[in-house]
Scaffold this motif. Sequence first.
Motif, PDB file in Angstrom:
ATOM      1  N   LEU A 149      76.038  54.764  25.346  1.00 57.87           N
ATOM      2  CA  LEU A 149      75.892  54.583  26.788  1.00 57.87           C
ATOM      3  C   LEU A 149      77.253  54.193  27.359  1.00 57.87           C
ATOM      4  CD1 LEU A 149      72.636  52.373  26.698  1.00 57.87           C
ATOM      5  CD2 LEU A 149      72.756  54.858  26.987  1.00 57.87           C
ATOM      6  N   GLN A 150      77.575  54.752  28.535  1.00 57.84           N
ATOM      7  CA  GLN A 150      78.834  54.388  29.192  1.00 57.84           C
ATOM      8  C   GLN A 150      78.580  53.242  30.160  1.00 57.84           C
ATOM      9  OE1 GLN A 150      81.197  57.630  30.970  1.00 57.84           O
ATOM     10  NE2 GLN A 150      79.520  58.968  30.323  1.00 57.84           N
ATOM     11  N   PHE A 151      79.056  52.078  29.826  1.00 59.08           N
ATOM     12  CA  PHE A 151      78.854  50.917  30.692  1.00 59.08           C
ATOM     13  C   PHE A 151      79.774  50.990  31.907  1.00 59.08           C
ATOM     14  CE2 PHE A 151      80.335  46.691  31.995  1.00 59.08           C
ATOM     15  CZ  PHE A 151      79.133  46.144  32.406  1.00 59.08           C
ATOM     16  N   GLU A 152      79.191  50.789  33.103  1.00 60.26           N
ATOM     17  CA  GLU A 152      80.029  50.772  34.312  1.00 60.26           C
ATOM     18  C   GLU A 152      80.017  49.435  35.044  1.00 60.26           C
ATOM     19  OE1 GLU A 152      80.034  54.071  36.929  1.00 60.26           O
ATOM     20  OE2 GLU A 152      80.324  55.503  35.299  1.00 60.26           O
ATOM     21  N   GLY A 153      78.910  48.713  34.989  1.00 58.30           N
ATOM     22  CA  GLY A 153      78.940  47.444  35.717  1.00 58.30           C
ATOM     23  C   GLY A 153      77.571  46.841  35.951  1.00 58.30           C
ATOM     24  N   PHE A 154      77.421  46.219  37.119  1.00 59.54           N
ATOM     25  CA  PHE A 154      76.233  45.418  37.404  1.00 59.54           C
ATOM     26  C   PHE A 154      75.624  45.756  38.762  1.00 59.54           C
ATOM     27  CE2 PHE A 154      79.134  42.778  34.813  1.00 59.54           C
ATOM     28  CZ  PHE A 154      78.339  42.650  33.679  1.00 59.54           C
ATOM     29  N   HIS A 155      74.334  45.543  38.822  1.00 60.72           N
ATOM     30  CA  HIS A 155      73.609  45.627  40.089  1.00 60.72           C
ATOM     31  C   HIS A 155      72.876  44.300  40.239  1.00 60.72           C
ATOM     32  CE1 HIS A 155      70.258  47.874  42.572  1.00 60.72           C
ATOM     33  NE2 HIS A 155      70.743  46.831  43.190  1.00 60.72           N
ATOM     34  N   ILE A 156      73.220  43.566  41.283  1.00 62.52           N
ATOM     35  CA  ILE A 156      72.613  42.241  41.479  1.00 62.52           C
ATOM     36  C   ILE A 156      72.065  42.180  42.898  1.00 62.52           C
ATOM     37  CG2 ILE A 156      72.965  39.751  41.281  1.00 62.52           C
ATOM     38  CD1 ILE A 156      75.497  40.318  39.661  1.00 62.52           C
ATOM     39  N   PHE A 157      70.770  41.965  42.966  1.00 65.33           N
ATOM     40  CA  PHE A 157      70.081  42.075  44.254  1.00 65.33           C
ATOM     41  C   PHE A 157      69.285  40.802  44.474  1.00 65.33           C
ATOM     42  CE2 PHE A 157      66.435  43.632  46.773  1.00 65.33           C
ATOM     43  CZ  PHE A 157      67.134  44.194  47.821  1.00 65.33           C
ATOM     44  N   GLY A 158      69.483  40.181  45.622  1.00 59.59           N
ATOM     45  CA  GLY A 158      68.858  38.878  45.845  1.00 59.59           C
ATOM     46  C   GLY A 158      67.599  38.869  46.665  1.00 59.59           C
ATOM     47  N   GLY A 159      67.376  39.877  47.484  1.00 63.25           N
ATOM     48  CA  GLY A 159      66.193  39.854  48.349  1.00 63.25           C
ATOM     49  C   GLY A 159      66.356  40.867  49.462  1.00 63.25           C
ATOM     50  N   SER A 160      65.337  40.976  50.303  1.00 61.43           N
ATOM     51  CA  SER A 160      65.394  41.985  51.355  1.00 61.43           C
ATOM     52  C   SER A 160      64.984  41.388  52.690  1.00 61.43           C
ATOM     53  CB  SER A 160      64.482  43.157  50.992  1.00 61.43           C
ATOM     54  OG  SER A 160      63.137  42.784  51.065  1.00 61.43           O
ATOM     55  N   GLN A 161      65.243  42.155  53.741  1.00 66.65           N
ATOM     56  CA  GLN A 161      64.796  41.797  55.103  1.00 66.65           C
ATOM     57  C   GLN A 161      65.221  40.369  55.472  1.00 66.65           C
ATOM     58  OE1 GLN A 161      64.041  43.218  57.715  1.00 66.65           O
ATOM     59  NE2 GLN A 161      63.136  41.610  58.927  1.00 66.65           N
ATOM     60  N   ASN A 162      66.534  40.121  55.358  1.00 61.09           N
ATOM     61  CA  ASN A 162      67.084  38.806  55.690  1.00 61.09           C
ATOM     62  C   ASN A 162      67.801  38.890  57.034  1.00 61.09           C
ATOM     63  OD1 ASN A 162      68.620  36.342  55.669  1.00 61.09           O
ATOM     64  ND2 ASN A 162      68.249  36.252  53.471  1.00 61.09           N
ATOM     65  N   LEU A 163      67.504  37.980  57.936  1.00 62.47           N
ATOM     66  CA  LEU A 163      68.109  38.001  59.276  1.00 62.47           C
ATOM     67  C   LEU A 163      69.190  36.931  59.445  1.00 62.47           C
ATOM     68  CD1 LEU A 163      64.896  38.615  61.417  1.00 62.47           C
ATOM     69  CD2 LEU A 163      66.800  40.204  61.082  1.00 62.47           C
ATOM     70  N   SER A 164      69.467  36.167  58.397  1.00 58.45           N
ATOM     71  CA  SER A 164      70.451  35.095  58.510  1.00 58.45           C
ATOM     72  C   SER A 164      71.772  35.506  57.867  1.00 58.45           C
ATOM     73  CB  SER A 164      69.917  33.837  57.813  1.00 58.45           C
ATOM     74  OG  SER A 164      70.987  32.957  57.515  1.00 58.45           O
ATOM     75  N   ALA A 165      72.811  35.625  58.704  1.00 51.90           N
ATOM     76  CA  ALA A 165      74.136  35.987  58.186  1.00 51.90           C
ATOM     77  C   ALA A 165      74.594  34.946  57.167  1.00 51.90           C
ATOM     78  CB  ALA A 165      75.138  36.086  59.335  1.00 51.90           C
ATOM     79  N   GLU A 166      74.327  33.709  57.459  1.00 48.22           N
ATOM     80  CA  GLU A 166      74.780  32.648  56.558  1.00 48.22           C
ATOM     81  C   GLU A 166      74.115  32.773  55.179  1.00 48.22           C
ATOM     82  OE1 GLU A 166      74.119  28.749  58.164  1.00 48.22           O
ATOM     83  OE2 GLU A 166      74.750  27.796  56.286  1.00 48.22           O
TER      84      GLU A 166
END
Lengths: 414, 414
Positions: free
Chosen positions: A201-218
Motif C-alpha cells: 500500500l502507498q501511504f499518503e497521509g491522514f484524514h481527521i474529521f471532527g464533526g459536521s454542521q458547526n456554526l462557530s468559527a471559534e
Amino acid sequence: MTGPAAQDSAHPAIARWQGADGEILIGGRTLRQVAREVGRTPFYAYDRGRISDRVAALRAALPEGVRLHYAIKANPMPAVIAHLAPLVDGVDVASAGELARALEAGLDPAEMGFAGPGKTDEELAAAAVAGVLIELESEGEMRRLAAIATERKLHPRVAVRVNPDFRLKGSGMHMGGGPSQFGVDAEAVPALLHSLAELPLQFEGFHIFGGSQNLSAESLVTAEREIAALAIRLAAAAPSPVRYVNIGGGFGIPYFPKDQPLDLAAVGAGLTDVVRDIRSALPEARVVLELGRYIVGEAGLYVCRVIDRKVSRGQVFLVTDGGLHHHLAATGNFGQAIRRNFPVAIGTRFGAPAEETVNVVGCLCTPIDLLADRAALPRAEVGDLVVVFQSGAYGLSASPTAFLGHPPPGEILV
Amino acid sequence: MTGPAAQDSAHPAIARWQGADGEILIGGRTLRQVAREVGRTPFYAYDRGRISDRVAALRAALPEGVRLHYAIKANPMPAVIAHLAPLVDGVDVASAGELARALEAGLDPAEMGFAGPGKTDEELAAAAVAGVLIELESEGEMRRLAAIATERKLHPRVAVRVNPDFRLKGSGMHMGGGPSQFGVDAEAVPALLHSLAELPLQFEGFHIFGGSQNLSAESLVTAEREIAALAIRLAAAAPSPVRYVNIGGGFGIPYFPKDQPLDLAAVGAGLTDVVRDIRSALPEARVVLELGRYIVGEAGLYVCRVIDRKVSRGQVFLVTDGGLHHHLAATGNFGQAIRRNFPVAIGTRFGAPAEETVNVVGCLCTPIDLLADRAALPRAEVGDLVVVFQSGAYGLSASPTAFLGHPPPGEILV
C-alpha cells in the motif's frame, strides 16, 4: 394553540434571496418560470451562481495552500458535480456509486478521496483500480485491501482516517472523541502504520474529521488546530513522508430561527496558522478541506404546490403535493433530536408580509409529514408555491422517494 | 460505557422464529440459502407463510362481517400485494402509484379505498376513472373532484374521511382529536354532506381513523366503539344510506424491549359489539378494517452482512453493508422521538447465547447510521449475517435508498 413558531422572513437564509413581482428569483428566473421548465411540481432547484459564489467566497477567505474538496454525498446530482468539477481541487466519495459519478464527470482520480466505514471488497477493488486515495477506517479494512492489492498486483494509495482523541464543540453531529465506527483511534495509529509499512500500500497521509454542521468559527478553528497537531504528531510514526492531510470540514449553514451564518472570514483567518504549521512540519503535504453542505446547501430550494387549504379546529393547513418523501430533513426526521422548522416562504407571494399562522404539510398519510409547524406566512391559496430554503444538501438523495408511491420530484440546476 | 441496551433473544419478535444448525429459517429455508437466492446482501426477506398465517389469525379472531383491507403503503412490493390479493377483501391505496400497483395485481377497484390529504387533480381523475372509493379529506377536495366529475361525466364513489373528536389512547401516532390535515372535522361533516348531496358524487359512507401502532386491546376497542358511535351519529346527516364504514385499524406490533404483542383475541371479542351496533343501525354498511403493519410487519426481516469488526476505545462495532439508507426506521429516524433498538440477531449464529455487547452500524459516513446500540449478541465475525426483525412494514419503501450512492437492497418473498 401556541403562537407562531418564530418563522421569520428576516431569517438570514431567506434574506439572501431576491424577488420580482412577488416571486422569488432563482438564477435570474422567476419561480413560475422555473416551474414551467421543470414541467411539474414538486422540484428541487439549485442556483448555479450561488454555488460558484460560495466557492469564490471560500477561495477568498481561506489561506493559500488549502485544497478545496467537494463531498459528493451532500448533493450527487450529476449536473451539480459537473458544475463544481472545474471549481474545486478534488472530490470526496463515499461509495462505488459516487466514485462512478465522479469519474463520469471527468474528475481526476488522483484528486479523489474515498472514506466510509463499510467499504465492501468490490468497492475497495474499484477504488484501487481507479487510483483514488482510499481512506482506511480500520485495521481489518487495511488487511482486506492489502489482500486485494496482492491478488491484483496493485499498489493502492491510502490514507489513514483517524478517530481523534478530542471532540469538536458545537457540531450538529459529533464524530470524534469517543468510541466510533469512523477511523482508527488516534492512539492505535502508530501500530497500524507499523503494519502498513509491510503491505503493498502507498501511504499518503491522514484524514481527521471532527464533526459536521458547526456554526462557530471559534470551535472550528480550535478543532482544526488540534487536528493539525494530531496529524503532525502521528506523522512521526509514518512509514514515508506525509503527502496528504485532510482536515475535514464541518462548516455549518443556518437552518433554524436563532442560527447565525458562520463567520467565514474568522475561520479563514484562524486557518492561516493551522495551514502554516502543517506545511512547516510536513512540507510535502497537500492540505485538503472537505466541504459538502457548506458549498451547496444554501443554493438549493425545495418547491411544492399548495393542493388544498383547510381549516381544522382553528388551525390553517396548507396541504402540498410535496413532503417527507422528498425532503426528509425538513420534516425533522433526519437525525434531528428536536423538530424545528426549516426557513419556509410562499415563493409566489415573496416579500409579502406575514398574515397568518399556518401548518404546511405534505401529501402523505402520516402526521410526521410536516414541512412547517405554525409558520407565519402571507395568505396562500391553492396553486401557490411553497419554498423550503437551505435544501441544496442532504435533500433529495437523503429522502425516501418511494414512500407511498408518489412520483419523484424534479431536479434542476438553474 | 453503560451496559447492554436490553437486547434480548427472548423478545417476542425473535422467539417466534426457528433456527436450524445455527441459522434462522425463512419459509423453511436457511438464511444463507435465501442469501444465495437473492444473490447479494443486504436484502429484505418476507415470509409468505407468516403473512398468510397472520391473515388467518385475523379471520379467526375478528367477528363475522368485518371486511379486511390491506393498506398497501405498509409494503408495496408487487409480490406481497399479489400474495395478499386473494386473502383479503380489498386494499387501501394512498397515491396514484399505489392504485396502479393494485390494479396491476388484478385487484377489484370496487374494493379499493383511496385516502390521502394531498390528492392531486390527476390522482382524483385516475381514481374516478378506475372506480375506486375516494375518501374525501376536505371540502376543497370534494369541490375539485366534483369539477372533474362534471367535466368528464363521471359519478365518482366517495366516502368522507372524518377527523374524530376523540383521541385513540396509546397509539404510536395520534391522528385525531385535535386540528389535523387528515379528514373533515367531525362537527363539520353534516354541513359537508349537505353540500355533497348537490354534487355529481355517489356517497357511500365514512372513514374514521384514530391512530396507528397501538398495542393495547382495550384502547383499540374503546376507540372503535367511539368510531362506531360517531359513524352512526353522522349517518343521520347522510344524503343516502351508509354503505361503507371504514373503522381504521392501527393494530400495533412489538418493536421494543418492553413491548408485548397485541391481544388479538381480546380485540376480536371487543369488536363484536362494535360491528353489531354498526350493522344494526346501518344495515347496508360494509364494515372495513384497514391494516398494513399488522399484516406484514412481523413477516419481514432485513438482512445485512458484517463487513468489518472493530474495537474502538472499549466498544465493539460490527460494521455492515446495510444501514439507514435501507432501513431508516430501524435507526430511529422515522418519526420516533427516542431511538430504541429494533430486535436484532446474528442470523448465522441463531440461538447462540449472547457473549458480548456490540454496536451494529451501517456503512454510511454518518453517526446516525446505527442499527443496534449496545446490543447483547453472540460474537460475530466478518461474513456473518445480521438480521433486523419486525421489518416487513415501513422498511424499504420508507428509506432513502439513494443516500450515498449504494446499490438498493434485494427483496424477496419466500
